[in-house]
Design a protein around this motif. Structure first.
Motif, PDB file in Angstrom:
ATOM      1  N   UNK A   4       0.859  -1.184   0.000  1.00  0.00           N
ATOM      2  CA  UNK A   4       0.000   0.000   0.000  1.00  0.00           C
ATOM      3  C   UNK A   4       0.890   1.227   0.000  1.00  0.00           C
ATOM      4  N   UNK A   5       0.589   2.182  -0.872  1.00  0.00           N
ATOM      5  CA  UNK A   5       1.321   3.436  -0.938  1.00  0.00           C
ATOM      6  C   UNK A   5       0.322   4.547  -0.649  1.00  0.00           C
ATOM      7  N   UNK A   6       0.504   5.204   0.478  1.00  0.00           N
ATOM      8  CA  UNK A   6      -0.426   6.231   0.936  1.00  0.00           C
ATOM      9  C   UNK A   6       0.303   7.568   0.910  1.00  0.00           C
ATOM     10  N   UNK A  11       3.145  17.105   7.431  1.00  0.00           N
ATOM     11  CA  UNK A  11       2.742  17.626   8.741  1.00  0.00           C
ATOM     12  C   UNK A  11       1.278  17.361   9.084  1.00  0.00           C
ATOM     13  N   UNK A  12       0.571  16.601   8.241  1.00  0.00           N
ATOM     14  CA  UNK A  12      -0.842  16.332   8.523  1.00  0.00           C
ATOM     15  C   UNK A  12      -1.028  15.214   9.544  1.00  0.00           C
ATOM     16  N   UNK A  13      -0.056  14.301   9.634  1.00  0.00           N
ATOM     17  CA  UNK A  13      -0.160  13.170  10.562  1.00  0.00           C
ATOM     18  C   UNK A  13       1.041  13.131  11.497  1.00  0.00           C
ATOM     19  N   UNK A  14       0.786  12.754  12.728  1.00  0.00           N
ATOM     20  CA  UNK A  14       1.875  12.558  13.683  1.00  0.00           C
ATOM     21  C   UNK A  14       2.505  11.191  13.451  1.00  0.00           C
ATOM     22  N   UNK A  15       3.641  10.966  14.061  1.00  0.00           N
ATOM     23  CA  UNK A  15       4.297   9.667  13.953  1.00  0.00           C
ATOM     24  C   UNK A  15       3.369   8.556  14.467  1.00  0.00           C
ATOM     25  N   UNK A  16       2.683   8.821  15.562  1.00  0.00           N
ATOM     26  CA  UNK A  16       1.754   7.841  16.138  1.00  0.00           C
ATOM     27  C   UNK A  16       0.629   7.518  15.163  1.00  0.00           C
ATOM     28  N   UNK A  21      -1.842   3.787  11.066  1.00  0.00           N
ATOM     29  CA  UNK A  21      -2.228   3.481   9.687  1.00  0.00           C
ATOM     30  C   UNK A  21      -1.519   2.212   9.210  1.00  0.00           C
ATOM     31  N   UNK A  22      -0.220   2.102   9.494  1.00  0.00           N
ATOM     32  CA  UNK A  22       0.529   0.902   9.099  1.00  0.00           C
ATOM     33  C   UNK A  22      -0.110  -0.340   9.711  1.00  0.00           C
ATOM     34  N   UNK A  23      -0.441  -0.288  10.999  1.00  0.00           N
ATOM     35  CA  UNK A  23      -1.042  -1.449  11.667  1.00  0.00           C
ATOM     36  C   UNK A  23      -2.418  -1.785  11.100  1.00  0.00           C
ATOM     37  N   UNK A  42       3.890  -4.537   2.948  1.00  0.00           N
ATOM     38  CA  UNK A  42       4.634  -3.278   2.948  1.00  0.00           C
ATOM     39  C   UNK A  42       3.633  -2.137   2.884  1.00  0.00           C
ATOM     40  N   UNK A  43       3.732  -1.213   3.828  1.00  0.00           N
ATOM     41  CA  UNK A  43       2.903  -0.013   3.825  1.00  0.00           C
ATOM     42  C   UNK A  43       3.850   1.181   3.804  1.00  0.00           C
ATOM     43  N   UNK A  44       3.749   1.982   2.758  1.00  0.00           N
ATOM     44  CA  UNK A  44       4.607   3.145   2.590  1.00  0.00           C
ATOM     45  C   UNK A  44       3.752   4.393   2.707  1.00  0.00           C
ATOM     46  N   UNK A  45       4.086   5.240   3.673  1.00  0.00           N
ATOM     47  CA  UNK A  45       3.381   6.505   3.835  1.00  0.00           C
ATOM     48  C   UNK A  45       4.331   7.601   3.375  1.00  0.00           C
TER      49      UNK A  45
END
Length: 70
Positions: A4-6, A11-16, A21-23, A42-45
């Motif tokens: 998945x490529x998101x 700066x719209x999302x925090x690390x948490x 999203x990955x989980x 594989x999830x790529x943000x």
């Protein structure tokens, strides 16, 4: 291997939030394809800089009030 490529504004999302999203995406793939795919998923943000995206001839900038706080 599910992939998945998101793309999201910088700066719209925090690390948490990115970790969540990955989980969640990994869990969704496991629901569809079985638990065995988790280790291969594989999830790529990717973050897109302000001004690097738009719609209907409008270039977007994330307002300060909506920027994620880490």
């Amino acid at each position: 291997m599910p992939f998945a490529n998101i793309k999201v504004p910088e700066a719209a999302l925090s690390r948490t939030q990115k970790e969540e999203i990955v989980h969640r995406v990994t869990a969704m793939f496991a629901d569809y394809f079985g638990e065995g795919v988790k280790q291969h998923t594989m999830v790529l943000i990717e973050t897109v800089p302000d001004g690097g995206y738009g719609r209907a001839n409008e270039v977007f900038i994330v307002p300060e009030a909506y920027r994620a706080k880490d």
